[in-house]
Design a protein around this motif. Structure first.
Motif, PDB file in Angstrom:
ATOM      1  N   LEU A   1      -0.482 -90.894 -39.015  1.00  0.00           N
ATOM      2  CA  LEU A   1      -1.043 -90.291 -38.247  1.00  0.00           C
ATOM      3  C   LEU A   1      -2.384 -89.166 -39.082  1.00  0.00           C
ATOM      4  O   LEU A   1      -2.085 -88.938 -40.107  1.00  0.00           O
ATOM      5  CB  LEU A   1      -0.019 -89.101 -38.202  1.00  0.00           C
ATOM      6  CG  LEU A   1       1.376 -89.790 -37.138  1.00  0.00           C
ATOM      7  CD1 LEU A   1       2.045 -88.883 -36.780  1.00  0.00           C
ATOM      8  CD2 LEU A   1       0.207 -90.561 -35.312  1.00  0.00           C
TER       9      LEU A   1
ATOM     10  N   GLY B   1      -3.858 -84.380 -34.813  1.00  0.00           N
ATOM     11  CA  GLY B   1      -2.955 -84.768 -33.501  1.00  0.00           C
ATOM     12  C   GLY B   1      -1.473 -84.016 -33.563  1.00  0.00           C
ATOM     13  O   GLY B   1      -1.385 -84.548 -32.041  1.00  0.00           O
ATOM     14  N   ASP B   2      -0.771 -84.283 -34.774  1.00  0.00           N
ATOM     15  CA  ASP B   2       0.550 -83.905 -34.408  1.00  0.00           C
ATOM     16  C   ASP B   2       0.758 -82.703 -35.612  1.00  0.00           C
ATOM     17  O   ASP B   2       0.087 -82.129 -36.010  1.00  0.00           O
ATOM     18  CB  ASP B   2       1.124 -85.524 -35.461  1.00  0.00           C
ATOM     19  CG  ASP B   2       2.645 -85.722 -34.712  1.00  0.00           C
ATOM     20  OD1 ASP B   2       3.493 -84.272 -34.495  1.00  0.00           O
ATOM     21  OD2 ASP B   2       3.107 -86.482 -33.347  1.00  0.00           O
ATOM     22  N   ASP B   3       2.166 -82.443 -35.747  1.00  0.00           N
ATOM     23  CA  ASP B   3       1.994 -81.294 -36.182  1.00  0.00           C
ATOM     24  C   ASP B   3       2.452 -81.984 -38.348  1.00  0.00           C
ATOM     25  O   ASP B   3       1.486 -80.198 -38.733  1.00  0.00           O
ATOM     26  CB  ASP B   3       3.567 -80.601 -36.855  1.00  0.00           C
ATOM     27  CG  ASP B   3       3.922 -80.193 -35.440  1.00  0.00           C
ATOM     28  OD1 ASP B   3       4.027 -79.548 -35.023  1.00  0.00           O
ATOM     29  OD2 ASP B   3       5.307 -81.565 -34.258  1.00  0.00           O
ATOM     30  N   CYS B   4       1.650 -82.911 -38.239  1.00  0.00           N
ATOM     31  CA  CYS B   4       1.603 -83.071 -39.636  1.00  0.00           C
ATOM     32  C   CYS B   4       0.469 -84.552 -39.424  1.00  0.00           C
ATOM     33  O   CYS B   4       0.935 -84.949 -38.786  1.00  0.00           O
ATOM     34  CB  CYS B   4       2.286 -83.352 -40.743  1.00  0.00           C
ATOM     35  SG  CYS B   4       3.357 -81.776 -41.469  1.00  0.00           S
ATOM     36  N   ALA B   5      -0.429 -84.904 -40.618  1.00  0.00           N
ATOM     37  CA  ALA B   5      -0.495 -86.301 -41.106  1.00  0.00           C
ATOM     38  C   ALA B   5       0.753 -86.626 -41.802  1.00  0.00           C
ATOM     39  O   ALA B   5       0.779 -86.656 -42.307  1.00  0.00           O
ATOM     40  CB  ALA B   5      -2.427 -85.895 -41.200  1.00  0.00           C
TER      41      ALA B   5
ATOM     42  N   ALA C   1       3.776 -86.062 -46.238  1.00  0.00           N
ATOM     43  CA  ALA C   1       3.233 -85.610 -44.972  1.00  0.00           C
ATOM     44  C   ALA C   1       2.370 -84.386 -44.997  1.00  0.00           C
ATOM     45  O   ALA C   1       2.906 -82.925 -45.812  1.00  0.00           O
ATOM     46  CB  ALA C   1       3.846 -84.659 -44.228  1.00  0.00           C
ATOM     47  N   VAL C   2       1.311 -84.229 -44.420  1.00  0.00           N
ATOM     48  CA  VAL C   2       0.258 -82.776 -44.664  1.00  0.00           C
ATOM     49  C   VAL C   2       0.250 -82.152 -43.703  1.00  0.00           C
ATOM     50  O   VAL C   2      -0.528 -82.796 -42.591  1.00  0.00           O
ATOM     51  CB  VAL C   2      -1.153 -84.027 -45.107  1.00  0.00           C
ATOM     52  CG1 VAL C   2      -2.008 -82.521 -45.657  1.00  0.00           C
ATOM     53  CG2 VAL C   2      -0.734 -84.212 -46.697  1.00  0.00           C
ATOM     54  N   THR C   3      -0.019 -80.981 -44.121  1.00  0.00           N
ATOM     55  CA  THR C   3      -0.387 -80.364 -42.458  1.00  0.00           C
ATOM     56  C   THR C   3      -1.250 -78.900 -42.986  1.00  0.00           C
ATOM     57  O   THR C   3      -1.330 -78.238 -44.425  1.00  0.00           O
ATOM     58  CB  THR C   3       1.173 -79.220 -42.212  1.00  0.00           C
ATOM     59  OG1 THR C   3       0.069 -78.812 -41.007  1.00  0.00           O
ATOM     60  CG2 THR C   3       1.547 -78.898 -42.919  1.00  0.00           C
TER      61      THR C   3
ATOM     62  N   ASP D   1       5.310 -76.935 -40.061  1.00  0.00           N
ATOM     63  CA  ASP D   1       4.712 -77.878 -39.399  1.00  0.00           C
ATOM     64  C   ASP D   1       5.309 -79.229 -40.073  1.00  0.00           C
ATOM     65  O   ASP D   1       5.935 -80.112 -39.783  1.00  0.00           O
ATOM     66  CB  ASP D   1       3.356 -77.718 -39.749  1.00  0.00           C
ATOM     67  CG  ASP D   1       2.524 -76.913 -38.878  1.00  0.00           C
ATOM     68  OD1 ASP D   1       2.651 -77.436 -37.368  1.00  0.00           O
ATOM     69  OD2 ASP D   1       1.778 -76.478 -39.084  1.00  0.00           O
TER      70      ASP D   1
ATOM     71  N   MET E   1       7.961 -82.061 -38.413  1.00  0.00           N
ATOM     72  CA  MET E   1       8.005 -84.177 -38.819  1.00  0.00           C
ATOM     73  C   MET E   1       9.035 -84.436 -40.077  1.00  0.00           C
ATOM     74  O   MET E   1       9.475 -85.789 -39.926  1.00  0.00           O
ATOM     75  CB  MET E   1       6.502 -84.083 -39.444  1.00  0.00           C
ATOM     76  CG  MET E   1       5.391 -84.070 -39.336  1.00  0.00           C
ATOM     77  SD  MET E   1       5.114 -84.775 -37.613  1.00  0.00           S
ATOM     78  CE  MET E   1       4.612 -86.322 -38.379  1.00  0.00           C
TER      79      MET E   1
ATOM     80  N   ARG F   1       5.156 -86.034 -31.958  1.00  0.00           N
ATOM     81  CA  ARG F   1       5.018 -85.531 -31.193  1.00  0.00           C
ATOM     82  C   ARG F   1       4.416 -86.174 -29.534  1.00  0.00           C
ATOM     83  O   ARG F   1       5.369 -86.594 -28.176  1.00  0.00           O
ATOM     84  CB  ARG F   1       3.986 -84.989 -30.293  1.00  0.00           C
ATOM     85  CG  ARG F   1       3.518 -83.824 -31.465  1.00  0.00           C
ATOM     86  CD  ARG F   1       2.105 -83.108 -31.370  1.00  0.00           C
ATOM     87  NE  ARG F   1       2.591 -81.806 -32.084  1.00  0.00           N
ATOM     88  CZ  ARG F   1       1.306 -81.183 -32.099  1.00  0.00           C
ATOM     89  NH1 ARG F   1       0.467 -81.773 -31.501  1.00  0.00           N
ATOM     90  NH2 ARG F   1       1.308 -80.301 -32.783  1.00  0.00           N
TER      91      ARG F   1
END
Lengths: 320, 320
Positions: free
Chosen positions: A23, A26-30, B41-43, B73, B77, B144
């Protein structure tokens, strides 16, 4: 323009798609995958308008530069750059500016096979924070703490050009227009030593990128490694623009103290000296040996053509 | 104070040390390990003074909040938060301010077992960008895009309190002091739903954190999943402070449109409805079912006590 439109227009679907990204934007996290047997290297650099760049910097150059300075940190660890997160704070959503800024950013990201996986765009004074991620085989990262007495000290290219450009821009120097352009291009479009950093894995004993100036960054290695250094200032590589524009004392001040050129400074032991030179040349990099690590903890001895050398003046205050 | 002193004083050696961090603050990059079988996961979230918070926000609250909004965030996820990078741009190095800011930051980071692994401190208008990283078992992240028709729609807690605090602060509302304090505390010290997010892995069909407002964030799920939703606005949980302070139309506007509360919005299919409620309650979270996913692509149907409901007025402009 609303944030979502801006993201859709300038970021989503632009740039490269890496297979290790499940991802992206476009989502909360990559969501990304680090390959087995590798560590994740993470670095963050912020550029503030009027502090790290002149407010009228071409936006394409700014987009390039903010990625380049982060990739340079990954290069200094020997990491392969992979993913970028962008915190972009803008006074207004100027479409022409954004188009050029993101073009500069996507260009360099594509060149180094890096995907922009997310970020945040907000309104406020122009400030850009990039968090760049890379991967490095377990235990192979180049650290600052492992230089040893007797190691040779190298730089990957000429120093002082960014300083020359900034000093000239501040109208403290009158330059030949071609020299000014060459120096300004180097400041605007630094080339992070990404390939060199990976070549140095297993060969160099320590590495750092020269962002704060050769002597300041050398001190980080010396402090972390508990060693000293002898530097032959007459060996420090400089561009023709710098040589043609300033006398020796002035150009040495820029080359030794200014920073912002984003070459690598690294150390290598005697056994690997030839291998490093040969391998780097295969990648188009001409490393220059400028000195040697000594046992004088924290001390830097400057030598110019065999004589002790004293750097004149203080370091530069970049955008003050 | 120079950057290095500032980093040494307020960041290096403060906070927790995780075993998966080989290098934290102090080299060109941090080096960390993602466990086998997990994705990263990255934000990234930026907070700008005067845009995302009032300029006189208590620095401890700001330190807490900038970490909390990023952990939220990761929670959305289903990720376990692990590492944080901080881009901190400050007008001046005010020691009292920095001490309180970093205390707030380290407190919440420790609570959630997150290590600050690096960053950049620069001078400029107060702007903070955090890049938070977390880990999630391969294929288990909550997205999502996977809500399905018939799924139940839940929120993890009461909404509208941050909006109440901000509206009151802007002196558009006169509140009972205790209610104002309760609402302001919720705005200053949001509790990211980190445990809830991990509990929801494998149970929820989609999730998002409510940062922009319930309806705006619901739209993100609807667009990504190509579905619609029916929301029973009378079921939306609200605090006593909000109920006591505003009439129904005004509190619904805040609860549905304001955001900044950082609860999770998630969907779950009928088979897992009971399991989700039971498991979340074990973690002290009282999920509230507020509606159901419909086939009306992109459409949200609001219902109040069985009657169609129309939200009055536009969404709030947070700090305008």
């Amino acid at each position: 323009m609303k944030e979502f439109e801006l993201i859709n227009r300038y970021f989503k679907g632009r740039g490269i798609i890496r297979r290790d990204v499940e991802l992206g934007i476009g989502d909360d996290c990559a969501l990304v995958s680090v390959p087995t047997g590798h560590q994740l290297a993470v670095t963050t650099d912020t550029l503030v308008s009027g502090v790290h760049f002149f407010e009228d910097i071409p936006p394409r150059a700014l987009g390039h530069r903010v990625i380049a300075v982060n990739l340079s940190d990954l290069a200094a660890m020997g990491a392969e750059p992979t993913w970028i997160s962008l915190g972009l704070t803008l006074p207004t959503a100027d479409m022409e500016w954004l188009e050029a800024f993101t073009e500069g950013m996507h260009e360099i990201a594509e060149y180094y096979n890096v995907q922009v996986i997310g970020g945040d765009t907000t309104q406020g004074p122009l400030t850009i924070t990039v968090c760049a991620k890379g991967i490095v085989p377990n235990g192979k990262a180049l650290k600052r703490s492992s230089a040893r007495v007797g190691d040779w000290i190298y730089v990957t290219g000429s120093l002082g050009d960014a300083g020359l450009a900034i000093e000239a821009r501040k109208q403290e120097l009158m330059l030949d227009p071609l020299h000014y352009k060459a120096a300004l291009d180097k400041f605007h479009y630094p080339a992070p030593r990404v390939a060199a950093g990976q070549v140095l894995r297993g060969l160099a004993t320590s590495a750092i990128d020269i962002s704060d100036g050769l002597l300041a960054d050398l001190q980080h290695i010396l402090k972390a490694s508990l060693v000293g250094a002898k530097i032959h200032v007459d060996k420090v590589p400089m561009s023709n623009a710098l040589r043609a524009s300033l006398d020796e004392a002035a150009r040495l001040r820029l080359a030794l103290s200014f920073g912002d050129d984003y070459e690598l400074l690294f150390t290598v032991n005697d056994n690997n000296k030839n291998a490093v030179e040969t391998r780097l040349k295969q990648y188009g990099v001409e490393p220059v040996c400028i000195g040697q690590i000594t046992a004088h903890n924290g001390e830097v001895q400057l030598v110019n053509k065999g004589q002790p050398y004293q750097l004149s003046g203080q370091g530069f205050e970049h955008f003050s």
